[in-house]
Write a protein that holds these residues in place. Sequence first.
Motif, PDB file in Angstrom:
ATOM      1  N   GLN A   1      -7.337  21.482   4.125  1.00  0.00           N
ATOM      2  CA  GLN A   1      -6.062  22.097   3.742  1.00  0.00           C
ATOM      3  C   GLN A   1      -4.906  21.587   4.599  1.00  0.00           C
ATOM      4  OE1 GLN A   1      -8.753  23.710   4.754  1.00  0.00           O
ATOM      5  NE2 GLN A   1      -8.309  25.195   6.370  1.00  0.00           N
ATOM      6  N   ALA A   2      -5.214  20.982   5.742  1.00  0.00           N
ATOM      7  CA  ALA A   2      -4.158  20.427   6.603  1.00  0.00           C
ATOM      8  C   ALA A   2      -3.859  18.966   6.281  1.00  0.00           C
ATOM      9  CB  ALA A   2      -4.561  20.548   8.075  1.00  0.00           C
ATOM     10  N   PHE A   3      -4.655  18.366   5.397  1.00  0.00           N
ATOM     11  CA  PHE A   3      -4.427  16.966   5.044  1.00  0.00           C
ATOM     12  C   PHE A   3      -3.382  16.885   3.933  1.00  0.00           C
ATOM     13  CE2 PHE A   3      -5.254  13.141   2.527  1.00  0.00           C
ATOM     14  CZ  PHE A   3      -5.294  12.175   3.522  1.00  0.00           C
ATOM     15  N   ARG A   4      -2.329  16.131   4.186  1.00  0.00           N
ATOM     16  CA  ARG A   4      -1.294  15.956   3.168  1.00  0.00           C
ATOM     17  C   ARG A   4      -0.751  14.540   3.248  1.00  0.00           C
ATOM     18  NH1 ARG A   4       3.929  16.368   5.361  1.00  0.00           N
ATOM     19  NH2 ARG A   4       4.070  17.306   7.436  1.00  0.00           N
ATOM     20  N   LEU A   5      -0.130  14.111   2.174  1.00  0.00           N
ATOM     21  CA  LEU A   5       0.457  12.781   2.129  1.00  0.00           C
ATOM     22  C   LEU A   5       1.835  12.798   2.786  1.00  0.00           C
ATOM     23  CD1 LEU A   5      -0.567  11.538  -1.425  1.00  0.00           C
ATOM     24  CD2 LEU A   5      -1.783  11.322   0.756  1.00  0.00           C
ATOM     25  N   PRO A   6       2.333  11.655   3.234  1.00  0.00           N
ATOM     26  CA  PRO A   6       3.624  11.621   3.935  1.00  0.00           C
ATOM     27  C   PRO A   6       4.798  12.024   3.057  1.00  0.00           C
ATOM     28  CG  PRO A   6       2.357   9.616   4.359  1.00  0.00           C
ATOM     29  CD  PRO A   6       1.645  10.354   3.278  1.00  0.00           C
ATOM     30  N   TRP A   7       5.849  12.439   3.716  1.00  0.00           N
ATOM     31  CA  TRP A   7       7.106  12.800   3.053  1.00  0.00           C
ATOM     32  C   TRP A   7       7.807  11.553   2.534  1.00  0.00           C
ATOM     33  CZ3 TRP A   7      11.916  11.189   5.067  1.00  0.00           C
ATOM     34  CH2 TRP A   7      13.042  11.715   4.422  1.00  0.00           C
TER      35      TRP A   7
ATOM     36  N   LEU B   1       0.834  -1.206   0.000  1.00  0.00           N
ATOM     37  CA  LEU B   1       0.000   0.000   0.000  1.00  0.00           C
ATOM     38  C   LEU B   1       0.867   1.255   0.000  1.00  0.00           C
ATOM     39  CD1 LEU B   1      -2.840  -1.020   2.483  1.00  0.00           C
ATOM     40  CD2 LEU B   1      -2.837  -1.160  -0.006  1.00  0.00           C
ATOM     41  N   GLY B   2       0.302   2.345  -0.558  1.00  0.00           N
ATOM     42  CA  GLY B   2       1.095   3.521  -0.870  1.00  0.00           C
ATOM     43  C   GLY B   2       1.592   4.334   0.308  1.00  0.00           C
ATOM     44  N   ALA B   3       0.744   4.579   1.310  1.00  0.00           N
ATOM     45  CA  ALA B   3       1.149   5.463   2.410  1.00  0.00           C
ATOM     46  C   ALA B   3       0.183   5.293   3.566  1.00  0.00           C
ATOM     47  CB  ALA B   3       1.185   6.919   1.949  1.00  0.00           C
ATOM     48  N   LEU B   4       0.594   5.849   4.715  1.00  0.00           N
ATOM     49  CA  LEU B   4      -0.186   5.738   5.950  1.00  0.00           C
ATOM     50  C   LEU B   4      -0.176   7.084   6.658  1.00  0.00           C
ATOM     51  CD1 LEU B   4      -1.648   3.896   8.050  1.00  0.00           C
ATOM     52  CD2 LEU B   4       0.595   3.367   8.988  1.00  0.00           C
ATOM     53  N   VAL B   5      -1.367   7.591   7.015  1.00  0.00           N
ATOM     54  CA  VAL B   5      -1.501   8.845   7.756  1.00  0.00           C
ATOM     55  C   VAL B   5      -2.284   8.550   9.033  1.00  0.00           C
ATOM     56  CG1 VAL B   5      -2.358  11.219   7.735  1.00  0.00           C
ATOM     57  CG2 VAL B   5      -1.496  10.185   5.618  1.00  0.00           C
ATOM     58  N   LEU B   6      -1.654   8.797  10.183  1.00  0.00           N
ATOM     59  CA  LEU B   6      -2.283   8.533  11.481  1.00  0.00           C
ATOM     60  C   LEU B   6      -2.521   9.855  12.188  1.00  0.00           C
ATOM     61  CD1 LEU B   6      -0.122   5.494  12.690  1.00  0.00           C
ATOM     62  CD2 LEU B   6      -2.328   5.449  11.511  1.00  0.00           C
ATOM     63  N   ASP B   7      -3.769  10.166  12.447  1.00  0.00           N
ATOM     64  CA  ASP B   7      -4.168  11.435  13.066  1.00  0.00           C
ATOM     65  C   ASP B   7      -4.625  11.177  14.501  1.00  0.00           C
ATOM     66  OD1 ASP B   7      -5.139  13.905  13.718  1.00  0.00           O
ATOM     67  OD2 ASP B   7      -6.790  13.904  12.289  1.00  0.00           O
ATOM     68  N   ALA B   8      -3.960  11.816  15.460  1.00  0.00           N
ATOM     69  CA  ALA B   8      -4.330  11.713  16.880  1.00  0.00           C
ATOM     70  C   ALA B   8      -4.340  10.266  17.352  1.00  0.00           C
ATOM     71  CB  ALA B   8      -5.699  12.363  17.122  1.00  0.00           C
ATOM     72  N   SER B   9      -3.341   9.511  16.923  1.00  0.00           N
ATOM     73  CA  SER B   9      -3.268   8.110  17.312  1.00  0.00           C
ATOM     74  C   SER B   9      -2.197   7.916  18.378  1.00  0.00           C
ATOM     75  CB  SER B   9      -2.998   7.231  16.096  1.00  0.00           C
ATOM     76  OG  SER B   9      -3.309   5.883  16.368  1.00  0.00           O
ATOM     77  N   PHE B  10      -2.069   6.690  18.873  1.00  0.00           N
ATOM     78  CA  PHE B  10      -1.212   6.385  20.022  1.00  0.00           C
ATOM     79  C   PHE B  10      -0.412   5.128  19.742  1.00  0.00           C
ATOM     80  CE2 PHE B  10      -5.490   4.774  20.536  1.00  0.00           C
ATOM     81  CZ  PHE B  10      -5.286   3.431  20.785  1.00  0.00           C
ATOM     82  N   ASP B  11       0.528   4.833  20.620  1.00  0.00           N
ATOM     83  CA  ASP B  11       1.410   3.688  20.412  1.00  0.00           C
ATOM     84  C   ASP B  11       0.874   2.405  21.019  1.00  0.00           C
ATOM     85  OD1 ASP B  11       1.788   4.827  22.978  1.00  0.00           O
ATOM     86  OD2 ASP B  11       3.699   3.770  23.189  1.00  0.00           O
TER      87      ASP B  11
ATOM     88  N   LYS C   1       9.821  15.628   9.539  1.00  0.00           N
ATOM     89  CA  LYS C   1       9.202  15.134   8.312  1.00  0.00           C
ATOM     90  C   LYS C   1       8.113  14.098   8.597  1.00  0.00           C
ATOM     91  CE  LYS C   1      11.525  17.563   5.370  1.00  0.00           C
ATOM     92  NZ  LYS C   1      10.838  18.634   4.591  1.00  0.00           N
ATOM     93  N   HIS C   2       8.213  13.406   9.716  1.00  0.00           N
ATOM     94  CA  HIS C   2       7.247  12.348  10.028  1.00  0.00           C
ATOM     95  C   HIS C   2       6.116  12.819  10.938  1.00  0.00           C
ATOM     96  CE1 HIS C   2      10.449   9.711   8.490  1.00  0.00           C
ATOM     97  NE2 HIS C   2       9.514   8.782   8.349  1.00  0.00           N
ATOM     98  N   LEU C   3       6.222  14.028  11.481  1.00  0.00           N
ATOM     99  CA  LEU C   3       5.204  14.517  12.422  1.00  0.00           C
ATOM    100  C   LEU C   3       4.709  15.886  11.991  1.00  0.00           C
ATOM    101  CD1 LEU C   3       3.783  13.925  15.222  1.00  0.00           C
ATOM    102  CD2 LEU C   3       5.483  15.477  16.190  1.00  0.00           C
ATOM    103  N   GLN C   4       3.387  16.029  11.998  1.00  0.00           N
ATOM    104  CA  GLN C   4       2.749  17.316  11.692  1.00  0.00           C
ATOM    105  C   GLN C   4       1.917  17.731  12.897  1.00  0.00           C
ATOM    106  OE1 GLN C   4       0.131  17.161   8.287  1.00  0.00           O
ATOM    107  NE2 GLN C   4      -1.041  18.935   8.960  1.00  0.00           N
ATOM    108  N   ASN C   5       2.192  18.903  13.423  1.00  0.00           N
ATOM    109  CA  ASN C   5       1.418  19.415  14.554  1.00  0.00           C
ATOM    110  C   ASN C   5       0.152  20.102  14.066  1.00  0.00           C
ATOM    111  OD1 ASN C   5       2.841  18.686  16.937  1.00  0.00           O
ATOM    112  ND2 ASN C   5       4.399  20.233  16.486  1.00  0.00           N
ATOM    113  N   PHE C   6      -0.915  19.926  14.837  1.00  0.00           N
ATOM    114  CA  PHE C   6      -2.183  20.580  14.530  1.00  0.00           C
ATOM    115  C   PHE C   6      -2.705  21.192  15.818  1.00  0.00           C
ATOM    116  CE2 PHE C   6      -6.954  19.960  13.760  1.00  0.00           C
ATOM    117  CZ  PHE C   6      -7.079  21.178  13.117  1.00  0.00           C
ATOM    118  N   GLU C   7      -2.850  22.513  15.837  1.00  0.00           N
ATOM    119  CA  GLU C   7      -3.245  23.224  17.056  1.00  0.00           C
ATOM    120  C   GLU C   7      -4.738  23.025  17.310  1.00  0.00           C
ATOM    121  OE1 GLU C   7      -1.193  24.881  19.026  1.00  0.00           O
ATOM    122  OE2 GLU C   7       0.589  24.549  17.790  1.00  0.00           O
TER     123      GLU C   7
ATOM    124  N   PRO D   1       5.830   5.102   3.346  1.00  0.00           N
ATOM    125  CA  PRO D   1       5.806   6.447   3.931  1.00  0.00           C
ATOM    126  C   PRO D   1       4.745   6.572   5.029  1.00  0.00           C
ATOM    127  CG  PRO D   1       5.716   6.524   1.521  1.00  0.00           C
ATOM    128  CD  PRO D   1       5.484   5.110   1.908  1.00  0.00           C
ATOM    129  N   VAL D   2       5.104   7.285   6.086  1.00  0.00           N
ATOM    130  CA  VAL D   2       4.220   7.449   7.254  1.00  0.00           C
ATOM    131  C   VAL D   2       4.209   8.912   7.670  1.00  0.00           C
ATOM    132  CG1 VAL D   2       3.830   6.839   9.675  1.00  0.00           C
ATOM    133  CG2 VAL D   2       4.651   5.099   8.081  1.00  0.00           C
TER     134      VAL D   2
END
Length: 548
Positions: free
Chosen positions: A540-546, A361-371, A524-530, A411-412
């Motif tokens: 506009q804040a949704f983007r694919l991984p680096w 699979l092409g990429a993975l975007v995890l929003d407000a997730s945990f370990d 590059k792997h983390l995007q902050n969202f206030e 990419p993540v």
Amino acid sequence: MAKLLSCVLGPRLYRVHRPRPAGAGAEGPGGSGGDPASWDSYYQPRGLEKHTDSVLALASVLWSISYYASPLAVFYLYRKGLLTMSRVIPMSHCAATVVLLLAGVACLRGIGRWSNPQYVEFISVLEDSHRLGTPEVKRKLAHYTFDFRSWPIDFRWDSTGVPWGGSRDVPLLRTPPGHRGAARGFLGALRKVPCRLASLLLAHTLGRRMLFPGSVRLLQKALLPSLLQGQARLVEECGGQRAKLLACDGNEIDTMFIDRRDRPGPHGNTLVICCEGNAGFYEVGCLCTPLEAGYSVLGWNHPGFGGSTGVPLPQSEANAMDVVVRFALQELRFPPRSIVIYAWSIGGFTATWAAMSYPELGALVLDASFDDLVPLALKVLPRSWGELVTRTVREHLNLNNADQLCRYQGPVLLVRRTRDEIITTTVPDDIASNRGNDLLLKLLQHRYPKIMADEGTRIVREWLETATPAEERALAQRCPVDERWCHAVLEAFAGDRDPPFPWSLGEDLSVEERQQLALFLAQKHLQNFEASHCTPLPPQAFRLPWTL
């Protein structure tokens, strides 16, 4: 009489979507995938059907309340000495009378439906879809929104052969057991029986409902108007196509697909599969973010949510995700590299499972997730329950996102909410306790172990704990990052080989260079969202991984 019986036993009809005559109304919003002015939604039940529907809906709500209150009711009746044969028999007679009355109400509702040409037309289309299953009949059925239990199955997990060796469950990544006690053999196993029973009881009563509150039927009944409105918007304004998928465990999964491949724009050929949170539904959930950003999207509801059947547990969640990915690959015909998994909150478990199990699979975007779920479970339950909670999570509710994520090579991107009140282990303002930090550190430590040695981990953790722009600027001045140099070093190591992770890069670098690379990779792997945990991510804040 056959049609009357079908009306009595048929599903509840909520909406009928009818195309308006061409040219009626104004143009819809650009790029929405459909013209809302070309649709008209209505279903007007006649008086008899309307009133009997209200009675049966009220009975359903009362049944849900009595179901959740039944343990307390049984305990109360026992304490009052009312659970005796002389008391139980009259109560059973009353219950049987109520059931017969409700059956009569259902028959009256069927007569009301039989007298309504709209419902008769709908039930004819539904019967044809089950009997014939042709694309034309399915297109007609898509004009109706009704109780999803009666929707025909559109795709099976074994449509192109039996996967996973014919198992009824997909494989899960099991966490190795912790330290074992000294007692072994039969007596040791016997001593563990009470603890195992307590864990099983906690997981399937309080634990599951705390973890997936959206599966509580009473909550779903309260949300039904909003869910119907959201679903109508997806169908009428966006051209959504609803489908029922059969998972390998027999659960039926409710999905919604919006196809943008024939629309102008750079993102339509990329499919984003959306994994909702623990109280999220595709009708009103995170699906809207990539949809408004112009991507093709595939949303699905957890087992036990909305039109999906079953119970939301790790195994059933993975089974559902498996059939969703197979549907995207085999039925919707998207190339694996054109599929992105996007998850919000607890949806990170199924997203990381899919990335681990389908590495192409092409990429993975995890929003407000945990370990890992254990620290978050220990935060909300009494401290004295610590050992029981840990055992329960590990044996029955093990959402080991980080372990699964580290088995994905693609990419993540992690999106961290800076005021997250759900996945922090202290207070919402303490960004240092956000479990998204631990997810990032475990990912980078697995992929770049030499770079993320002591100095690299320390500088990344310091960057993660910066709570203000001033603190971040001070760190940038103390440890500046030359992005061009970092990119060149990584590209030189990767070359044309595209080596699998973990990489050995970093052995010959100085401490300062490793710190610089560690900070570069973290950024590059983390995007902050206030925002807080439940604030929708704007398109506009949704983007694919680096990627390199």
